[in-house]
Scaffold this active site. Sequence first.
Site, PDB file in Angstrom:
ATOM      1  N   GLU A  58      -0.448  -9.334  -0.524  1.00 11.44           N
ATOM      2  CA  GLU A  58      -1.869  -9.623  -0.268  1.00 11.44           C
ATOM      3  C   GLU A  58      -2.668  -9.631  -1.568  1.00 11.44           C
ATOM      4  OE1 GLU A  58      -1.753  -6.438   2.637  1.00 11.44           O
ATOM      5  OE2 GLU A  58      -2.605  -7.789   4.125  1.00 11.44           O
TER       6      GLU A  58
ATOM      7  N   GLY B 212       0.697  -5.012   0.974  1.00  9.93           N
ATOM      8  CA  GLY B 212      -0.488  -5.098   0.124  1.00  9.93           C
ATOM      9  C   GLY B 212      -0.203  -5.758  -1.217  1.00  9.93           C
TER      10      GLY B 212
ATOM     11  N   GLU C 240       4.703  -5.022   7.260  1.00 10.89           N
ATOM     12  CA  GLU C 240       3.971  -3.936   7.932  1.00 10.89           C
ATOM     13  C   GLU C 240       4.428  -3.723   9.371  1.00 10.89           C
ATOM     14  OE1 GLU C 240       2.641  -6.340   6.076  1.00 10.89           O
ATOM     15  OE2 GLU C 240       1.088  -5.520   4.751  1.00 10.89           O
TER      16      GLU C 240
ATOM     17  N   ALA D 193       0.866  -1.177   0.000  1.00 13.32           N
ATOM     18  CA  ALA D 193       0.000   0.000   0.000  1.00 13.32           C
ATOM     19  C   ALA D 193       0.903   1.228   0.000  1.00 13.32           C
ATOM     20  CB  ALA D 193      -0.890  -0.019   1.229  1.00 13.32           C
TER      21      ALA D 193
HETATM   22  N1  CAA Z   1       4.630   3.138  -0.687  1.00 19.09           N
HETATM   23  C1  CAA Z   1       5.065   4.274  -1.256  1.00 19.09           C
HETATM   24  N2  CAA Z   1       6.233   4.398  -1.920  1.00 19.09           N
HETATM   25  C2  CAA Z   1       7.006   3.305  -1.989  1.00 19.09           C
HETATM   26  C3  CAA Z   1       6.624   2.078  -1.417  1.00 19.09           C
HETATM   27  C4  CAA Z   1       5.387   2.017  -0.734  1.00 19.09           C
HETATM   28  N3  CAA Z   1       4.896   0.882  -0.205  1.00 19.09           N
HETATM   29  N4  CAA Z   1       7.600   1.180  -1.643  1.00 19.09           N
HETATM   30  C5  CAA Z   1       8.561   1.827  -2.346  1.00 19.09           C
HETATM   31  N5  CAA Z   1       8.206   3.107  -2.558  1.00 19.09           N
HETATM   32  C6  CAA Z   1       8.965   4.150  -3.260  1.00 19.09           C
HETATM   33  C7  CAA Z   1      10.110   4.645  -2.419  1.00 19.09           C
HETATM   34  O1  CAA Z   1       9.684   5.616  -1.499  1.00 19.09           O
HETATM   35  C8  CAA Z   1      11.014   5.205  -3.480  1.00 19.09           C
HETATM   36  O2  CAA Z   1      10.531   6.487  -3.865  1.00 19.09           O
HETATM   37  P1  CAA Z   1      11.573   7.704  -4.095  1.00 19.09           P
HETATM   38  O3  CAA Z   1      12.443   7.254  -5.239  1.00 19.09           O
HETATM   39  O4  CAA Z   1      10.685   8.851  -4.412  1.00 19.09           O
HETATM   40  O5  CAA Z   1      12.356   7.836  -2.822  1.00 19.09           O
HETATM   41  C9  CAA Z   1      10.802   4.273  -4.668  1.00 19.09           C
HETATM   42  O6  CAA Z   1       9.571   3.606  -4.420  1.00 19.09           O
HETATM   43  C10 CAA Z   1      11.885   3.227  -4.794  1.00 19.09           C
HETATM   44  O7  CAA Z   1      12.020   2.582  -3.531  1.00 19.09           O
HETATM   45  P2  CAA Z   1      13.433   2.377  -2.790  1.00 19.09           P
HETATM   46  O8  CAA Z   1      14.362   3.488  -3.132  1.00 19.09           O
HETATM   47  O9  CAA Z   1      13.134   2.133  -1.355  1.00 19.09           O
HETATM   48  O10 CAA Z   1      13.925   1.057  -3.544  1.00 19.09           O
HETATM   49  P3  CAA Z   1      14.844  -0.109  -2.955  1.00 19.09           P
HETATM   50  O11 CAA Z   1      15.133  -1.001  -4.114  1.00 19.09           O
HETATM   51  O12 CAA Z   1      15.985   0.459  -2.200  1.00 19.09           O
HETATM   52  O13 CAA Z   1      13.926  -0.888  -1.894  1.00 19.09           O
HETATM   53  C11 CAA Z   1      11.887  -1.949  -1.144  1.00 19.09           C
HETATM   54  C12 CAA Z   1      12.796  -1.573  -2.342  1.00 19.09           C
HETATM   55  C13 CAA Z   1      12.614  -2.964  -0.276  1.00 19.09           C
HETATM   56  C14 CAA Z   1      10.637  -2.583  -1.724  1.00 19.09           C
HETATM   57  C15 CAA Z   1      11.571  -0.689  -0.314  1.00 19.09           C
HETATM   58  O14 CAA Z   1      11.114   0.305  -1.190  1.00 19.09           O
HETATM   59  C16 CAA Z   1      10.540  -0.910   0.746  1.00 19.09           C
HETATM   60  O15 CAA Z   1      10.836  -1.457   1.792  1.00 19.09           O
HETATM   61  N6  CAA Z   1       9.279  -0.456   0.487  1.00 19.09           N
HETATM   62  C17 CAA Z   1       8.208  -0.525   1.451  1.00 19.09           C
HETATM   63  C18 CAA Z   1       7.658  -1.936   1.582  1.00 19.09           C
HETATM   64  C19 CAA Z   1       6.554  -1.964   2.632  1.00 19.09           C
HETATM   65  O16 CAA Z   1       6.747  -1.645   3.787  1.00 19.09           O
HETATM   66  N7  CAA Z   1       5.343  -2.376   2.196  1.00 19.09           N
HETATM   67  C20 CAA Z   1       4.189  -2.457   3.082  1.00 19.09           C
HETATM   68  C21 CAA Z   1       3.366  -1.198   2.972  1.00 19.09           C
HETATM   69  S1  CAA Z   1       2.046  -1.136   4.144  1.00 19.09           S
HETATM   70  C22 CAA Z   1       0.843  -2.122   3.510  1.00 19.09           C
HETATM   71  O17 CAA Z   1       0.964  -2.668   2.421  1.00 19.09           O
HETATM   72  C23 CAA Z   1      -0.405  -2.273   4.354  1.00 19.09           C
HETATM   73  C24 CAA Z   1      -1.335  -3.317   3.891  1.00 19.09           C
HETATM   74  O18 CAA Z   1      -1.348  -4.410   4.411  1.00 19.09           O
HETATM   75  C25 CAA Z   1      -2.276  -3.063   2.807  1.00 19.09           C
END
Ligand code: CAA
Length: 259
Positions: free
Chosen positions: A113, A110, A133, A66
Amino acid sequence: MSYTSIEVRTEAEKVGVITLNRPKQLNALNDQLMDELGEALHIFDSDEGIGCIVLTGSEKAFAAGADIGAMAKFSFADAYKGDYISRNWETIRSIRKPVIAAVSGFALGGGCELAMMCDFIIAADNAKFGQPEIKLGVIPGAGGTQRLPRAVGKSKAMDMALTGRMMDAVEAERSGLVSRVVPLDKLQDEALGAALVISDFSRIAVMAAKESVNRAFESGLSDGVMFERRLFHALFATADQKEGMDAFVNKRKAVFTHL
Ligand code: CAA
């Protein structure tokens, strides 16, 4: 229909392909994307020509979860009153045709999911699944704590939800989360191949099979078996059953009319 967060196309006029398309955000799932996805799924579901749907992302990310930026400032009231997650995330559950997730790269939160809401997952060898999460101070909110244990069992689901670690494609296949793992450059062909095979079968039988397998997660064994038997019996009222069995008996290829 024009979309900004997904791309939509058909393959061989019988498979609908939906590609999540927010590459800069690793296909983070926001309301716009989920609304578009819901609309595209409904259009394919009601299109008589389409027999199966493939949902995919980019090589780097199926979806990284998400959109954290969009929800970071939410209060409880915002999340609850806005029915965050349920509002537009459950559409895929109402789709009656099969939906195959073709996953490469990250399928996190998400994204994992969403893949689990599909009927089965075909993964590229670079796929990574996780429910991270917990690292954000929350828990999965789109069925992760419910579908993951059903797919991989309690111990591994707990491990994933409590540590937030990622599972690679090999572990995901070993655990039963995904049905097949293929090299990254073969992923789209593999998913489309499966979708084309499904599309040529009787649509009614395919829908019944999907409904019946899903019933296994909602009912006890006796009820589930009875549900299956009723659908099995009902299929003898279709032209496709006559065609399928006549083709077998007469050693020819069946041509289903989906009637
Ligand atoms: N939401 C918004 N933006 C996101 C995102 C997310 N879930 N995941 C990645 N991005 C964005 C980053 O902010 C980044 O944007 P900028 O270039 O503007 O800074 C871009 O995508 C690239 O990401 P990274 O630079 O972090 O790329 P990476 O290769 O170094 O890492 C990753 C990749 C491990 C996937 C890392 O981006 C990450 O950990 N993302 C978050 C994953 C996460 O926590 N997901 C759960 C979200 S909560 C949820 O989903 C609730 C639910 O149950 C529905």
